[in-house]
Design an enzyme around this catalytic site. Structure first.
Site, short mmCIF file in Angstrom:
data_model
loop_
_atom_site.label_atom_id
_atom_site.label_comp_id
_atom_site.label_asym_id
_atom_site.label_seq_id
_atom_site.Cartn_x
_atom_site.Cartn_y
_atom_site.Cartn_z
N LYS A 14 0.82 -1.22 0.00
CA LYS A 14 0.00 0.00 0.00
C LYS A 14 0.86 1.27 0.00
CE LYS A 14 -2.59 0.76 3.68
NZ LYS A 14 -2.76 2.02 4.41
N ARG A 123 10.74 -13.84 5.32
CA ARG A 123 11.63 -12.69 5.17
C ARG A 123 12.78 -12.82 6.15
NH1 ARG A 123 7.67 -7.44 4.84
NH2 ARG A 123 7.37 -7.96 7.02
#
Ligand SMILES: [Zn+2]
Length: 208
Positions: A14, A123
């Site tokens: 976003k 990650r």
């Protein structure tokens, strides 16, 4: 065009899309979180009021946040509208906002939960040089991190259970808002499970 509201789950990119929409439309981004922190820091009357709630660990009431927004949208750069990020979070907030400014487009970046989990989990960062890796999409080279001293760092909240909880909270929060805006004909869903440029193209197409 009026103001825009941008929705997207954590990990949907976003922030990147918000920046691009600002660059393309010239609309300033209005983040209520940033505005609250700035008001507290500069000690404005609203900031002082907000600080009291925050120090007591309470939610800052809607009327305080709405007062900040009311001031913000009077500023010259907001004459053609703004892009709201992180607000509204509830239908009552959306109702109050609609009385203050015209929301012409609500954009929701849609990414299946499973894909978000894939993106966030796995990650890892090299603690020595800061390079970000991903077990699937960008693994550490077999020869190790190019910096020569790979020190694996993983965020404790980058695990599937935590991510799914955050997504659940996001869906619970946004689904009534999506329905409310959909009834008013301004809600648009954009497929966010694609290349960053394709998502931007679709978002801008909705706005044009
Ligand atoms: Zn490294």
């Amino acid at each position: 065009m009026g103001s825009i509201v941008l929705f997207g789950p954590p990990g949907a990119g976003k922030g990147t899309q918000a920046q691009r929409i600002m660059d393309q439309t010239g609309l300033p981004q209005v983040s209520t979180g940033d505005m609250l922190r700035a008001a507290v820091k500069s000690g404005t009357p609203v900031g002082k009021e907000a600080k009291g709630y925050m120090e007591r660990g309470e939610l800052v009431p809607d009327q305080v946040i709405l007062a900040l927004i009311r001031d913000r949208i009077q500023e010259p750069d907001a004459a053609n509208g703004v892009m709201f990020d992180g607000f509204p979070r509830t239908v009552p907030q959306a109702v109050a906002l609609s009385e203050m400014t015209d929301i012409s487009h609500v954009l929701a970046i849609d990414v299946p939960d499973g894909r978000i989990v894939e993106r966030i989990c796995g990650r890892a960062t090299c603690g020595n040089c800061g390079t970000v890796y991903h077990d699937t999409f960008n693994p550490v080279p077999a020869s190790g991190c190019p910096c020569g001293d790979y020190q694996e760092k993983r965020r404790a909240d980058d695990n599937e259970g935590t991510v799914l909880n955050r997504l659940e909270a996001y869906h619970q929060q946004t689904s009534p808002l999506a329905a409310w805006y959909d009834e008013r004909g301004v809600f648009h869903r954009v497929d966010g499970d694609r290349a960053i440029d394709e998502i931007t193209t679709d978002l801008l197409a909705v706005l044009n």
